[in-house]
Design a protein around this motif. Sequence first.
Motif, short mmCIF file in Angstrom:
data_model
loop_
_atom_site.label_atom_id
_atom_site.label_comp_id
_atom_site.label_asym_id
_atom_site.label_seq_id
_atom_site.Cartn_x
_atom_site.Cartn_y
_atom_site.Cartn_z
N PRO A 31 10.67 12.10 -3.14
CA PRO A 31 11.67 11.04 -3.29
C PRO A 31 11.34 10.07 -4.43
CG PRO A 31 11.18 11.36 -0.98
CD PRO A 31 10.17 12.15 -1.74
N ALA A 32 10.06 9.80 -4.64
CA ALA A 32 9.65 8.91 -5.72
C ALA A 32 9.75 9.61 -7.07
CB ALA A 32 8.23 8.41 -5.49
N LEU A 33 9.32 10.87 -7.12
CA LEU A 33 9.31 11.62 -8.36
C LEU A 33 10.73 11.92 -8.83
CD1 LEU A 33 7.42 12.96 -10.41
CD2 LEU A 33 7.53 15.04 -9.02
N GLU A 34 11.56 12.42 -7.93
CA GLU A 34 12.92 12.82 -8.28
C GLU A 34 13.80 11.63 -8.66
OE1 GLU A 34 14.15 14.91 -4.82
OE2 GLU A 34 12.66 16.53 -5.09
N ASN A 35 13.47 10.44 -8.13
CA ASN A 35 14.28 9.25 -8.42
C ASN A 35 13.60 8.29 -9.39
OD1 ASN A 35 16.75 9.41 -6.48
ND2 ASN A 35 15.00 9.97 -5.20
N SER A 36 12.55 8.79 -10.06
CA SER A 36 11.88 8.04 -11.13
C SER A 36 11.45 6.64 -10.70
CB SER A 36 12.79 7.94 -12.36
OG SER A 36 13.16 9.22 -12.82
N CYS A 49 0.84 -1.20 0.00
CA CYS A 49 0.00 0.00 0.00
C CYS A 49 0.88 1.25 0.00
CB CYS A 49 -0.91 0.01 1.23
SG CYS A 49 -0.02 0.06 2.81
N GLY A 50 0.23 2.41 -0.14
CA GLY A 50 0.96 3.68 -0.13
C GLY A 50 1.59 4.02 1.20
N PRO A 51 0.85 3.93 2.32
CA PRO A 51 1.43 4.28 3.61
C PRO A 51 2.69 3.48 3.95
CG PRO A 51 -0.94 4.21 3.80
CD PRO A 51 -0.61 3.70 2.42
N CYS A 52 2.67 2.18 3.69
CA CYS A 52 3.85 1.36 3.99
C CYS A 52 5.01 1.67 3.04
CB CYS A 52 3.51 -0.12 3.93
SG CYS A 52 2.47 -0.68 5.31
N LYS A 70 -0.85 4.69 -6.61
CA LYS A 70 -0.65 5.36 -7.90
C LYS A 70 -0.71 6.88 -7.76
CE LYS A 70 -2.45 1.79 -11.03
NZ LYS A 70 -3.57 1.45 -11.96
N SER A 71 -1.63 7.37 -6.96
CA SER A 71 -1.77 8.82 -6.82
C SER A 71 -0.70 9.42 -5.92
CB SER A 71 -3.16 9.16 -6.27
OG SER A 71 -3.31 8.69 -4.94
N PHE A 72 -0.16 8.60 -5.02
CA PHE A 72 0.85 9.09 -4.09
C PHE A 72 2.20 9.30 -4.77
CE2 PHE A 72 4.20 7.65 -0.98
CZ PHE A 72 4.29 8.85 -0.29
N LEU A 73 2.62 8.37 -5.61
CA LEU A 73 3.97 8.42 -6.18
C LEU A 73 4.28 9.72 -6.90
CD1 LEU A 73 4.38 4.72 -7.47
CD2 LEU A 73 5.30 5.76 -5.38
N PRO A 74 3.40 10.25 -7.75
CA PRO A 74 3.72 11.51 -8.45
C PRO A 74 3.76 12.72 -7.52
CG PRO A 74 1.97 10.30 -9.58
CD PRO A 74 2.13 9.68 -8.24
N ARG A 75 3.21 12.58 -6.29
CA ARG A 75 3.18 13.69 -5.34
C ARG A 75 4.31 13.62 -4.32
NH1 ARG A 75 -0.97 13.78 -1.79
NH2 ARG A 75 -1.58 11.60 -2.05
#
Length: 230
Positions: free
Chosen positions: A85-90, A37-40, A77-82
């Motif tokens: 750390p996920a966005l900058e490291n693709s 999940c997103g939180p984990c 899915k909605s969390f990653l683009p926001r």
Amino acid sequence: MNEPKKSTQKQDYQKQLENVLQEIKDSRPTLLLHACCGPCSSYVLEYLSAYFNITIYYYNPNIFPPKEYARRLDELKSFLPRFPPALENSVKLEQAEYNPEDFYEATNAKNEVELQAEPEKGERCRRCYLQRLKVSYRFACQNNFDYFTTTLSISPYKDAEKINVIGRELEKTGSTKFLPSDFKKKNGYLRSLQLSREYGLYRQDYCGCVYSKQNTEKERNEKHGTICNS
């Protein structure tokens, strides 16, 4: 895979992880990160994205009902683009097929009914860990990932020892290395709570499977009944 014999010496999986991170410093190997999940995922991505090129693998046939599975996936899915750390490291996301029968076949809880009422961290959960990690590890090997691990150990309701023992056994069967972890350490779980509040993430109130849902609801009803009758 049968449950391997446990070592009598308590393992420090956080220290083992730190040793690996020191070894790979600046080399940025690839990591397949099984996530539930997103939180984990939040703290784990914050922690590891500086060291690895990460692909999240969402394989969770245990989650019940299907709308809950979809909700947790959509939240991720909605969390990653926001999440910087996920966005900058693709950070990438791979979604596996959702087949709940994988969970029921792996745990055999429909036939071994005593497993259904087990508290978290029991044999039902161990079999569920094994199924999800086995399929994820197969994907990691097939796609030539350098390392593989899971976010599961961040939860205080998951057995980090069982998770790491399974990971070490899987490592013997393929080319991808297992990354040991106990992500709840170093206030990892607390940090995941903070990030969840900061990003407004949906946090489920049960682990995922139908049995954990039933047991959670039973405990809640019993507690409520006790309060009402006092």
